[in-house]
Design a protein around this motif. Sequence first.
Motif, PDB file in Angstrom:
ATOM      1  N   PRO A   1      20.188  -9.378 -21.180  1.00  0.00           N
ATOM      2  CA  PRO A   1      20.937  -9.997 -20.086  1.00  0.00           C
ATOM      3  C   PRO A   1      22.400 -10.238 -20.476  1.00  0.00           C
ATOM      4  CG  PRO A   1      19.490 -11.610 -21.124  1.00  0.00           C
ATOM      5  CD  PRO A   1      19.182 -10.286 -21.761  1.00  0.00           C
ATOM      6  N   HIS A   2      23.237 -10.327 -19.467  1.00  0.00           N
ATOM      7  CA  HIS A   2      24.672 -10.588 -19.674  1.00  0.00           C
ATOM      8  C   HIS A   2      25.080 -11.841 -18.907  1.00  0.00           C
ATOM      9  CE1 HIS A   2      28.954  -9.926 -20.244  1.00  0.00           C
ATOM     10  NE2 HIS A   2      29.105 -10.208 -18.967  1.00  0.00           N
ATOM     11  N   ASN A   3      25.754 -12.760 -19.592  1.00  0.00           N
ATOM     12  CA  ASN A   3      26.223 -13.993 -18.955  1.00  0.00           C
ATOM     13  C   ASN A   3      27.655 -13.838 -18.462  1.00  0.00           C
ATOM     14  OD1 ASN A   3      23.815 -15.107 -19.698  1.00  0.00           O
ATOM     15  ND2 ASN A   3      24.626 -16.367 -21.347  1.00  0.00           N
ATOM     16  N   THR A   4      27.890 -14.175 -17.204  1.00  0.00           N
ATOM     17  CA  THR A   4      29.242 -14.212 -16.649  1.00  0.00           C
ATOM     18  C   THR A   4      29.513 -15.637 -16.177  1.00  0.00           C
ATOM     19  OG1 THR A   4      29.160 -11.916 -15.928  1.00  0.00           O
ATOM     20  CG2 THR A   4      30.761 -13.334 -14.838  1.00  0.00           C
ATOM     21  N   ILE A   5      30.628 -16.211 -16.618  1.00  0.00           N
ATOM     22  CA  ILE A   5      30.937 -17.596 -16.247  1.00  0.00           C
ATOM     23  C   ILE A   5      31.937 -17.625 -15.097  1.00  0.00           C
ATOM     24  CG2 ILE A   5      30.348 -18.632 -18.472  1.00  0.00           C
ATOM     25  CD1 ILE A   5      33.301 -18.560 -19.248  1.00  0.00           C
ATOM     26  N   ALA A  53      26.240 -16.907 -14.203  1.00  0.00           N
ATOM     27  CA  ALA A  53      25.348 -15.942 -13.560  1.00  0.00           C
ATOM     28  C   ALA A  53      24.831 -15.011 -14.653  1.00  0.00           C
ATOM     29  CB  ALA A  53      26.073 -15.153 -12.481  1.00  0.00           C
ATOM     30  N   VAL A  54      23.517 -14.882 -14.731  1.00  0.00           N
ATOM     31  CA  VAL A  54      22.897 -14.029 -15.743  1.00  0.00           C
ATOM     32  C   VAL A  54      22.483 -12.711 -15.073  1.00  0.00           C
ATOM     33  CG1 VAL A  54      21.077 -13.850 -17.489  1.00  0.00           C
ATOM     34  CG2 VAL A  54      22.039 -16.095 -16.910  1.00  0.00           C
ATOM     35  N   TYR A  55      23.060 -11.616 -15.558  1.00  0.00           N
ATOM     36  CA  TYR A  55      22.810 -10.303 -14.955  1.00  0.00           C
ATOM     37  C   TYR A  55      21.965  -9.424 -15.884  1.00  0.00           C
ATOM     38  CZ  TYR A  55      26.631 -11.334 -11.668  1.00  0.00           C
ATOM     39  OH  TYR A  55      27.431 -11.897 -10.709  1.00  0.00           O
ATOM     40  N   ASP A  56      21.173  -8.545 -15.275  1.00  0.00           N
ATOM     41  CA  ASP A  56      20.487  -7.486 -16.006  1.00  0.00           C
ATOM     42  C   ASP A  56      21.532  -6.418 -16.354  1.00  0.00           C
ATOM     43  OD1 ASP A  56      19.143  -4.960 -16.491  1.00  0.00           O
ATOM     44  OD2 ASP A  56      17.308  -5.898 -15.735  1.00  0.00           O
ATOM     45  N   THR A  57      21.661  -6.119 -17.638  1.00  0.00           N
ATOM     46  CA  THR A  57      22.710  -5.183 -18.065  1.00  0.00           C
ATOM     47  C   THR A  57      22.407  -3.743 -17.641  1.00  0.00           C
ATOM     48  OG1 THR A  57      21.634  -5.007 -20.216  1.00  0.00           O
ATOM     49  CG2 THR A  57      23.488  -6.514 -20.059  1.00  0.00           C
ATOM     50  N   ILE A  58      21.154  -3.416 -17.355  1.00  0.00           N
ATOM     51  CA  ILE A  58      20.786  -2.054 -16.953  1.00  0.00           C
ATOM     52  C   ILE A  58      21.012  -1.857 -15.456  1.00  0.00           C
ATOM     53  CG2 ILE A  58      18.989  -0.263 -16.977  1.00  0.00           C
ATOM     54  CD1 ILE A  58      19.802  -1.309 -19.795  1.00  0.00           C
ATOM     55  N   SER A  59      20.418  -2.732 -14.641  1.00  0.00           N
ATOM     56  CA  SER A  59      20.485  -2.567 -13.180  1.00  0.00           C
ATOM     57  C   SER A  59      21.711  -3.234 -12.567  1.00  0.00           C
ATOM     58  CB  SER A  59      19.229  -3.160 -12.534  1.00  0.00           C
ATOM     59  OG  SER A  59      19.247  -4.584 -12.669  1.00  0.00           O
ATOM     60  N   GLY A  60      22.307  -4.202 -13.289  1.00  0.00           N
ATOM     61  CA  GLY A  60      23.407  -4.970 -12.728  1.00  0.00           C
ATOM     62  C   GLY A  60      22.959  -6.063 -11.771  1.00  0.00           C
ATOM     63  N   LYS A  61      21.659  -6.227 -11.602  1.00  0.00           N
ATOM     64  CA  LYS A  61      21.132  -7.222 -10.660  1.00  0.00           C
ATOM     65  C   LYS A  61      21.175  -8.629 -11.271  1.00  0.00           C
ATOM     66  CE  LYS A  61      18.852  -4.689  -7.187  1.00  0.00           C
ATOM     67  NZ  LYS A  61      19.273  -3.395  -7.584  1.00  0.00           N
ATOM     68  N   LEU A  62      21.326  -9.610 -10.390  1.00  0.00           N
ATOM     69  CA  LEU A  62      21.311 -11.007 -10.833  1.00  0.00           C
ATOM     70  C   LEU A  62      19.904 -11.391 -11.272  1.00  0.00           C
ATOM     71  CD1 LEU A  62      22.943 -13.767 -10.925  1.00  0.00           C
ATOM     72  CD2 LEU A  62      21.851 -14.251  -8.723  1.00  0.00           C
ATOM     73  N   ILE A  63      19.804 -11.992 -12.445  1.00  0.00           N
ATOM     74  CA  ILE A  63      18.515 -12.522 -12.901  1.00  0.00           C
ATOM     75  C   ILE A  63      18.372 -13.966 -12.435  1.00  0.00           C
ATOM     76  CG2 ILE A  63      17.109 -13.115 -14.917  1.00  0.00           C
ATOM     77  CD1 ILE A  63      18.528 -10.763 -16.403  1.00  0.00           C
ATOM     78  N   LYS A  64      19.405 -14.785 -12.710  1.00  0.00           N
ATOM     79  CA  LYS A  64      19.350 -16.191 -12.298  1.00  0.00           C
ATOM     80  C   LYS A  64      20.735 -16.820 -12.451  1.00  0.00           C
ATOM     81  CE  LYS A  64      17.781 -17.514 -16.914  1.00  0.00           C
ATOM     82  NZ  LYS A  64      16.790 -18.222 -17.727  1.00  0.00           N
TER      83      LYS A  64
END
Length: 229
Positions: A1-5, A53-64
């Motif tokens: 996952p990737h965190n974006t603030i 916002a925590v994103y899936d690095t593969i799909s780019g979809k929001l996880i939570k």
Amino acid sequence: PHNTIIDNMMNLELLFWASKNGGGKKYYDMALSHARVTKENHFRQDGSCYHVAVYDTISGKLIKGITHQGYSDRSMWARGQAWAIYGYTVVYRETLDPRYLDFVQKVTDVYLQRLPEDYVPYWDFDDPRIPNAPRDASAACVTASALLELSTYLPGKKGSEYKDAAIKMLASLSSDQYQCGKDKPAFLLHSTGHLPNDSEIDAAIIYADYYYIEALIRLKNLIEDKAVL
């Protein structure tokens, strides 16, 4: 996952600047893409934002959506909301896309509706210890500066409301309640850096001072009938 603030919204102004100063369209596109994806994923229905916002690095979809520096994953962290207000004001300035003007008003109004009497927020609007919770003067400074600019894009009642709110914020920040005076080598007291980490609580913080001075300069410009920026 990737965190974006949500704080990253403050970096877009630099990308827009770079685009206009030799960097080309790719930086503009990058800024706009970040603004659009953040708008779609980083906010709750009422216009309040998550810190992270925590994103899936593969799909780019929001996880939570979660919080790091706020009270809880469901709370409105004051400075995070301020970064959003400022960031989307800049996005509207640079794109003139009315969707961003509508959106920044939604993001602003949920903040303004919940302010205490002196217009300087508690560090998190949902801290159950309010009114015995620390304030965050830095959030007030960032928001005041943004609202002075935003007010110029909204002729009529809404623009006047935003300008008046900013002036109330600056009046409180300029009172003995919030001024450091000779106590510290700073302008303002009562900012909160990272309360969950027990860091910089009820402190003088450099970015509070920075946006306080920026807001005062913007207000001076408006009073003198000059461009706000």
